[in-house]
Design an enzyme around this catalytic site. Structure first.
Site, short mmCIF file in Angstrom:
data_model
loop_
_atom_site.label_atom_id
_atom_site.label_comp_id
_atom_site.label_asym_id
_atom_site.label_seq_id
_atom_site.Cartn_x
_atom_site.Cartn_y
_atom_site.Cartn_z
N LYS A 140 -32.20 -39.27 -29.78
CA LYS A 140 -31.92 -40.18 -30.89
C LYS A 140 -31.64 -39.40 -32.16
O LYS A 140 -30.74 -39.75 -32.94
CB LYS A 140 -33.10 -41.12 -31.09
CG LYS A 140 -32.96 -42.00 -32.33
CD LYS A 140 -34.12 -42.95 -32.51
CE LYS A 140 -33.97 -43.78 -33.79
NZ LYS A 140 -35.03 -44.80 -33.94
N HIS A 278 -11.07 -47.58 10.31
CA HIS A 278 -10.85 -48.53 9.22
C HIS A 278 -12.04 -49.49 9.06
O HIS A 278 -11.87 -50.70 8.95
CB HIS A 278 -9.55 -49.29 9.41
CG HIS A 278 -8.34 -48.42 9.30
ND1 HIS A 278 -7.95 -47.85 8.12
CD2 HIS A 278 -7.45 -48.01 10.23
CE1 HIS A 278 -6.85 -47.12 8.32
NE2 HIS A 278 -6.53 -47.19 9.59
#
Length: 510
Positions: A140, A278
């Protein structure tokens, strides 16, 4: 304007001691005071590095078995003071708090403790409190303080300090972003663990997910899509900690198909083999060995198996490698792999992974949110299934019905599976109508459909799909039931002397 924050005082408290032997002496050599506590302070002293103990700074001893060390204004005031504010500087001077310019902190090994199977008390004890507070405070206040959470940053940090005596604003801001991502992922791991302790209550009210990058992939499903592989921060890694032992780099589609193949083969009795193409199985079988199971699975659809992903729930040995030699395969996944047996196929990707069922919850992102559900379990047992036809299945038919049912649950809906003698002989996957799926399965099976059993992942809305199976030669059917036309379907089955078993549960897979 000079945006360098000069580093004169650093707080170092790391659970991961990697690189500390480089960092500690380098900071001391630069004349930087090091504030530290616990095991980090002890490790630094062992390296001959002078350390100012945290209790000397706070005026309080470490308390509550080390749970309280740094939670004190003399620490957090030193980190959070904005050096651009005259009032902040005045208050530091008023309370005789020396600023801290650099915070080097990483957190207790919570995720590692979970992954190692730690008991709940041990897991909870490894939830860091003071560490995240310091990291977040420093991040911060990046305008005044540098923060480092990753030992991989130490060398760059040391070079910058030696060159400039401190950290530039761009570096501090980048380190702050990394620090916030680090603590966020840590908090997600903790929240996810607590959520799992109450998973019996269904999906949680709040679900936090976090992933860390494993690496970039060449591309996504298609070459124009960028892609990367991520690991769940609270987990063992992709596919439960899969290890790539050889071959080309795994692609986006390889990972997807490997997940499907490993998930299905985990449901089958060993030795078993599944071939996926697939994201759908094009062959699955059990056998007397890995090689035998592969040969039977491959026979289901020799065309679709080209370029497929092959998963075993036993080790892929030399015999399995020999059985696969003439078939182009993208990936082999197994709990153990005889790498030398596959040496001649240098591009074949070899993936060693634990073959186990995935977690309890399934999460599917959608735009602006996510769908969350219990993982679909195939836990129906023969004793709870209902024989509704005039003729009961034979023991051979029962074996094939149960096998086909397990496979159908992992085939994209609408799904129809023909199986015989512990192997699929025809699979119809991902069709918009069940009738189309039945036609495809029958065509794939050909003459092998004679005497096979048929599974449908959901009920038959009409008798037509069953009729296709009957014309192909199937002799037994398993499906969930529940259609308004169940009696009509059953009448057709009885007319053709087909045994019918109803499970009472469907397995859609969209």
């Amino acid at each position: 304007m000079n945006d360098i924050v000069q580093v004169r005082r650093a707080l170092v408290a790391v659970a991961d001691k990697a690189g500390l032997e480089r960092l500690g002496p380098a900071l001391a050599e630069l004349g930087i005071e090091i504030v530290s506590s616990g095991g980090t302070a002890e490790a630094l002293r062992g390296l001959g590095v002078p350390v100012t103990p945290v209790p000397e700074v706070t005026g309080f001893p470490e308390m509550l078995s080390g749970r309280v060390k740094t939670l004190h204004p003399n620490i957090h005031g030193a980190i959070l003071a904005d050096r651009r504010s005259d009032e902040h500087l005045r208050q530091l001077e008023e309370h005789t708090i020396a600023p801290i310019d650099l915070v080097v902190v990483n957190l207790y090994p919570f995720r590692e403790t979970v992954a190692s199977g730690g008991e709940p008390d041990e897991v909870v004890e490894n939830i860091d409190i003071g560490g995240p507070a310091m990291v977040r405070a420093a991040a911060k206040n990046f305008e005044s303080v540098g923060v480092v959470v990753d030992p991989a940053r130490y060398d760059g940090l040391i070079d910058g300090l030696r060159r400039e005596g401190g950290l530039g604003r761009a570096a501090r801001r980048g380190l702050a972003a990394e620090a916030f991502a680090y603590t966020a992922a840590y908090d997600v791991a903790v929240a996810a663990w607590f959520a799992r302790q109450h998973s019996g209550d269904g999906p949680p009210e709040s679900l936090a997910l976090a992933f860390t990058s494993v690496g970039r992939l060449r591309y996504g499903e298609n070459p124009h899509q960028r892609a990367a592989l991520y690991a769940e921060v609270a987990g063992a890694g992709p596919l439960g900690g899969a290890e790539v032992l050889g071959g080309k780099e795994m692609s986006f589609n390889n990972w997807l198909d490997a997940e499907s193949a490993a998930g299905l083969v985990a449901e089958l009795p060993a030795p078993a083999c599944v071939i996926v193409k697939h994201n759908n199985p094009c062959g699955a079988a059990t056998g007397i060995s890995a090689a035998d199971a592969y040969t039977k699975a491959f026979a289901c659809d020799t065309v679709s198996a080209f370029g497929g992903i092959v998963a075993f729930n036993v080790d892929a040995d030399a015999d399995a490698a020999a059985a696969m030699r003439e078939v182009f395969t993208e990936v082999v996944i197994a709990p153990g792999i005889d790498v030398t047996a596959f040496t001649e196929r240098g591009n074949l990707r070899l993936l060693r992974a634990p073959i186990a069922e995935p977690g309890d919850l399934e999460v599917r992102p959608i735009r602006g949110g996510a769908l969350v559900q219990d993982r679909d379990r195939i836990d129906e047992v023969r004793e709870r299934m209902q024989i509704v036809s005039s003729r009961a299945p034979t023991e051979r038919e029962w074996d094939d019905l149960l096998f086909a049912w397990a496979v159908a649950a992992r085939v994209k809906s609408n799904a129809i599976v023909f199986a015989r003698d512990g192997a699929t002989v025809g699979i119809g996957a991902g069709q918009m109508s069940r009738l189309d799926a039945a036609w495809i399965a029958a065509r794939k099976a050909g003459e092998r459909a004679a005497g096979a059993s048929m599974a449908s992942d959901a009920f038959f809305p009409f008798p037509d799909a069953l009729e296709v199976g009957a014309e192909a030669g199937i002799t037994a059917v398993i499906h969930p039931g529940g259609s308004v036309r169940d009696e009509e379907v059953l009448a057709e089955a009885d007319r053709r002397d087909i045994a019918v078993v109803v499970t009472g549960r469907r397995h859609f897979r969209h």
